[in-house]
Design a protein around this motif. Structure first.
Motif, PDB file in Angstrom:
ATOM      1  N   ASN A  28      25.659 -18.791  41.600  1.00  0.00           N
ATOM      2  CA  ASN A  28      25.914 -20.234  41.437  1.00  0.00           C
ATOM      3  C   ASN A  28      26.570 -20.524  40.088  1.00  0.00           C
ATOM      4  OD1 ASN A  28      25.893 -22.966  41.899  1.00  0.00           O
ATOM      5  ND2 ASN A  28      23.758 -23.063  42.490  1.00  0.00           N
ATOM      6  N   HIS A  31      30.055 -19.145  40.078  1.00  0.00           N
ATOM      7  CA  HIS A  31      30.903 -19.998  40.927  1.00  0.00           C
ATOM      8  C   HIS A  31      31.396 -21.195  40.107  1.00  0.00           C
ATOM      9  CE1 HIS A  31      32.266 -21.060  44.990  1.00  0.00           C
ATOM     10  NE2 HIS A  31      31.812 -22.298  44.845  1.00  0.00           N
ATOM     11  N   LYS A 100      35.314 -29.241  52.902  1.00  0.00           N
ATOM     12  CA  LYS A 100      35.743 -28.434  51.752  1.00  0.00           C
ATOM     13  C   LYS A 100      36.615 -27.262  52.198  1.00  0.00           C
ATOM     14  CE  LYS A 100      33.623 -25.333  48.382  1.00  0.00           C
ATOM     15  NZ  LYS A 100      32.485 -25.051  47.512  1.00  0.00           N
ATOM     16  N   ARG A 145      30.022 -29.995  45.406  1.00  0.00           N
ATOM     17  CA  ARG A 145      28.803 -30.596  44.832  1.00  0.00           C
ATOM     18  C   ARG A 145      28.045 -31.410  45.875  1.00  0.00           C
ATOM     19  NH1 ARG A 145      24.910 -30.257  43.270  1.00  0.00           N
ATOM     20  NH2 ARG A 145      23.809 -31.016  41.476  1.00  0.00           N
TER      21      ARG A 145
END
Ligand code: HEM
Length: 150
Positions: A28, A31, A100, A145
């Motif tokens: 995470n 990323h 996305k 997000r």
């Protein structure tokens, strides 16, 4: 496809990502850091094409920065895959994730359009793709997000 996502999530690797205290958070963080680096590089190329930044010719800026942006994008894709693996069935059905992925495909097509325009049409046409690029990568980050909230 659902069977594939189920198999991926319940594979040894999927279980390892879920159970490891280190792997998921590390993926995470990387990323997000890779997204920041990628967007910094993309914004520099796009703002030069849009003539917000002066100096080195846009063609040269792109030649130098695009390989670095590619490396950052590969890091984003690799870590994104790790995050996806942990909950592949839920995330594949998540509307923000689906939007996305479609936006990433369109943004990559826009990169191809930019290369074509730079070669065949010149900077004036390529400038249009720079505006699209800035907007689309910001939108993709926003969708990333949003995955956690929808
Ligand atoms: C290339 C393929 C990509 C895949 C497979 C992918 C996958 C994912 C996954 C699975 C998550 C975690 C969602 C969650 O459970 O909360 C995530 C988060 C995120 N992604 Fe991606 N992603 C990719 C590309 C990108 C790109 C290109 C951007 C930005 C330009 C981006 C920006 C983000 C952001 C900002 C988050 C939220 C991080 C957080 O709040 O902790 N991703 N991505």
């Amino acid at each position: 496809m659902d069977g594939l996502w189920f198999a991926l999530e319940h594979s040894a690797f999927g279980g390892h990502v879920r159970n490891s205290t280190f792997l998921y958070p590390a993926a995470n963080v990387i990323h997000v850091l890779a997204v920041l680096s990628f967007f910094g590089l993309v914004a520099t190329m796009d703002l030069r094409l849009l003539r917000v930044i002066d100096g080195t010719p846009a063609r040269e800026v792109i030649a130098r920065l695009r390989p670095l942006a590619l490396i950052a994008f590969l890091a984003i894709a690799a870590t994104g895959f790790i995050l996806f693996t942990a909950e592949a069935t839920a995330i594949s059905g998540n509307i923000a994730f689906q939007v996305k992925v479609m936006a990433i495909v369109l943004a990559l097509l826009n990169v191809a359009l930019n290369s074509w325009a730079m070669k065949q049409r010149g900077e004036a046409t390529a400038r249009l793709t720079a505006g699209v690029s800035l907007g689309s990568w910001l939108f993709i980050a926003a969708m990333g997000r949003t995955i956690a909230y929808v």
